[in-house]
Design an enzyme around this catalytic site. Structure first.
Site, mmCIF file in Angstrom:
data_model
loop_
_atom_site.group_PDB
_atom_site.id
_atom_site.type_symbol
_atom_site.label_atom_id
_atom_site.label_comp_id
_atom_site.label_asym_id
_atom_site.label_seq_id
_atom_site.Cartn_x
_atom_site.Cartn_y
_atom_site.Cartn_z
ATOM 1 N N THR A 105 0.806 -1.219 0.000
ATOM 2 C CA THR A 105 0.000 0.000 0.000
ATOM 3 C C THR A 105 0.841 1.271 0.000
ATOM 4 O O THR A 105 1.857 1.359 0.688
ATOM 5 C CB THR A 105 -0.931 0.007 1.219
ATOM 6 O OG1 THR A 105 -1.713 -1.196 1.220
ATOM 7 C CG2 THR A 105 -1.848 1.205 1.201
ATOM 8 N N ALA A 114 -2.108 4.397 -3.725
ATOM 9 C CA ALA A 114 -2.261 3.044 -4.274
ATOM 10 C C ALA A 114 -2.702 2.115 -3.155
ATOM 11 O O ALA A 114 -1.879 1.557 -2.444
ATOM 12 C CB ALA A 114 -0.953 2.566 -4.894
ATOM 13 N N GLY A 115 -4.032 1.997 -2.997
ATOM 14 C CA GLY A 115 -4.583 1.091 -2.004
ATOM 15 C C GLY A 115 -5.110 -0.150 -2.690
ATOM 16 O O GLY A 115 -4.363 -1.066 -3.026
ATOM 17 N N ILE A 124 1.785 -0.263 6.875
ATOM 18 C CA ILE A 124 2.495 -1.534 6.773
ATOM 19 C C ILE A 124 2.573 -2.207 8.145
ATOM 20 O O ILE A 124 3.273 -1.720 9.048
ATOM 21 C CB ILE A 124 3.903 -1.338 6.178
ATOM 22 C CG1 ILE A 124 3.797 -0.583 4.850
ATOM 23 C CG2 ILE A 124 4.592 -2.681 6.017
ATOM 24 C CD1 ILE A 124 2.892 -1.224 3.816
ATOM 25 N N ARG A 153 -26.412 -12.096 33.204
ATOM 26 C CA ARG A 153 -27.085 -10.830 33.505
ATOM 27 C C ARG A 153 -28.604 -11.027 33.609
ATOM 28 O O ARG A 153 -29.216 -11.663 32.749
ATOM 29 C CB ARG A 153 -26.765 -9.827 32.398
ATOM 30 C CG ARG A 153 -27.485 -8.488 32.497
ATOM 31 C CD ARG A 153 -26.938 -7.641 33.607
ATOM 32 N NE ARG A 153 -27.458 -6.280 33.518
ATOM 33 C CZ ARG A 153 -27.301 -5.362 34.461
ATOM 34 N NH1 ARG A 153 -26.626 -5.663 35.563
ATOM 35 N NH2 ARG A 153 -27.800 -4.147 34.307
ATOM 36 N N GLN A 207 -23.926 -4.202 22.282
ATOM 37 C CA GLN A 207 -25.333 -3.905 22.546
ATOM 38 C C GLN A 207 -25.886 -4.770 23.679
ATOM 39 O O GLN A 207 -26.605 -4.279 24.560
ATOM 40 C CB GLN A 207 -26.151 -4.116 21.268
ATOM 41 C CG GLN A 207 -27.592 -3.634 21.350
ATOM 42 C CD GLN A 207 -27.686 -2.120 21.328
ATOM 43 O OE1 GLN A 207 -26.765 -1.438 20.895
ATOM 44 N NE2 GLN A 207 -28.800 -1.588 21.815
ATOM 45 N N HIS A 261 -24.312 -6.072 26.121
ATOM 46 C CA HIS A 261 -23.723 -5.679 27.396
ATOM 47 C C HIS A 261 -24.278 -4.348 27.897
ATOM 48 O O HIS A 261 -23.938 -3.911 29.010
ATOM 49 C CB HIS A 261 -22.195 -5.585 27.277
ATOM 50 C CG HIS A 261 -21.490 -6.900 27.329
ATOM 51 N ND1 HIS A 261 -21.570 -7.828 26.323
ATOM 52 C CD2 HIS A 261 -20.678 -7.448 28.280
ATOM 53 C CE1 HIS A 261 -20.839 -8.889 26.634
ATOM 54 N NE2 HIS A 261 -20.299 -8.693 27.818
ATOM 55 N N GLU A 309 -6.562 -5.957 3.204
ATOM 56 C CA GLU A 309 -6.547 -7.056 2.217
ATOM 57 C C GLU A 309 -7.685 -6.891 1.199
ATOM 58 O O GLU A 309 -8.295 -7.871 0.768
ATOM 59 C CB GLU A 309 -6.665 -8.414 2.922
ATOM 60 C CG GLU A 309 -5.473 -8.787 3.765
ATOM 61 C CD GLU A 309 -4.277 -9.253 2.939
ATOM 62 O OE1 GLU A 309 -4.473 -9.934 1.914
ATOM 63 O OE2 GLU A 309 -3.144 -8.936 3.329
#
Length: 388
Positions: free
Chosen positions: A132, A136-137, A163, A275, A344, A346, A371
């Site tokens: 990367t 340039a991805g 990186i 809970r 959510q 919790h 990736e």
């Protein structure tokens, strides 16, 4: 957990594989997991975890015996990634990056390169994969890194971004463009860059949302002189090596994401059984049961699909890129959903750092991005059905 336990049992691990998994799971539970919160909080590189992984020789799983490894199956490697990641996502991606960067050397490197370089990884060295750049991805052809031939050397000039382990790696699998080739695709080439080469510089380490103990570096190469003996294949072979690398690293990212999803799912089940609201455990409420049912079904399906992709790799199939994209896309989407649902369930506690689901949600997000973003994978999968 009966569904997941049954899936694991039906994988029919050999005695040697089961021994490795038992050791890895003990390591994950007893050594790695207890320190995950501290590493996330401080952002310190988890050297203690990496030392423990190396003490088991886990890099050797994907390195041939001739170069110091003790090779085992690809699906076992994926299960090791899941187990380590479930305990600490940062440690999991550091370990997996060794595979992502060095498996191409196993598959495409010359005999001389493998004899000279792979023992360093088998003995516990760290690897990194550098593709990367700022412009340039997902489109690797846009990279501007330059490889200029100079007699028996190659002069490397340019920079890379985001990186993993870029600042600590002993060997970096580096992609750039061969200056003597004009075509932007045909010029992409690959070399192995060795630590301590003059001209190499770590520009900065990113301050990230998640995976805080895994270093993510911006790195620069200023007239770095690399032996031409470190060039993999021929000038212009880089795109072939890149695609071959990604097809095997994307299932590895899927395994990493499933490690996060497993952790979130298990935390959710444990918490809603414990809970109580309105005098009853939360698990007794239909809405909770429906959420858990959906997550359990998706987790089982994702696990089975990844097993399928692993079997394609082990059977020597050459074309499994779409299957790898499906594995990465669905596993990472599931990791994000499982983590959000865990927070959510919790309630207010899930938003606090006292419970690890807060960390899991932060760790899960990047799996949908690196990736290849999941938008790119959906495009790849969709395009595969276009009639030509």
């Amino acid at each position: 957990m009966k569904i997941l336990d049954r899936l694991d049992h039906r994988r029919n691990w050999s005695a040697d594989e089961q021994l490795v998994l038992d050791q890895v799971r003990r390591l994950a539970n007893d050594v790695i997991a207890p320190h995950a919160e501290r590493h996330d909080r401080t952002g310190d590189f988890p050297s203690d975890n990496i030392d423990a992984i190396n003490a088991l020789g886990l890099n050797g799983i994907f390195i041939p015996e001739a170069y110091g490894g003790a090779p085992m199956s690809y699906r076992l490697y994926l299960e090791v990634v899941k187990a380590i990641t479930e305990a600490c996502a940062s440690t999991g991606i550091i370990y997996a990056t060794n595979f992502h960067s060095m498996k191409p050397l196993v598959d495409f490197g010359s005999e001389e390169q493998k004899q000279r370089l792979l023992p360093r990884i088998a003995n516990g060295g760290l690897g990194s994969l550098a593709i990367t750049e700022s412009a340039a991805g997902s489109d690797a052809t846009g990279m501007t890194m330059r490889f200029r031939p100079d007699g028996d050397d190659i002069i490397v000039e340019g920079s890379k971004l985001f990186i993993t382990s870029g600042d600590v790696a002993d060997l970096i699998l580096l992609f750039g463009k061969w200056t003597d080739i004009d075509d932007p695709k045909k010029s992409i080439s690959t070399l192995v860059f060795e630590k301590d080469t003059p001209g190499f510089e770590v520009i900065r380490l990113e301050d990230k949302m998640g995976h805080r103990a895994s270093s993510t570096a911006a790195i620069a190469f200023k007239e770095c002189r690399v032996p031409r003996a470190n060039l993999m294949g021929h000038p212009g072979d880089g795109l072939k090596i890149l695609f071959g690398s990604l097809n095997k690293s994307r299932p590895s990212i899927a395994a990493h994401a499933l490690g996060i999803a497993r952790a979130a799912f298990k935390d959710s089940v444990a918490y809603i059984n414990e809970r109580r609201q309105f005098g009853r455990p939360i698990i007794d409420f239909q809405s909770s049961q429906f959420t858990i049912a959906d997550l359990a079904a998706e987790l089982a399906m994702a696990e089975l699909w990844l097993d399928h992709v692993a079997s394609l790799v082990e059977d020597g199939e050459a074309d499994f890129g779409i299957e790898a994209s499906i594995a990465k896309m669905r596993a990472s989407d599931l990791a994000m959903r499982a983590a959000i649902e865990a927070v959510q369930m919790h309630g207010g506690y899930g938003y606090c750092k006292d419970y690890r689901v807060e960390r899991l949600m932060r760790d899960a997000k990047i799996t949908q991005i690196w990736e290849g973003t999941n938008q790119i994978h959906r495009q790849l999968i969709g395009r595969s059905f276009v009639s030509r």
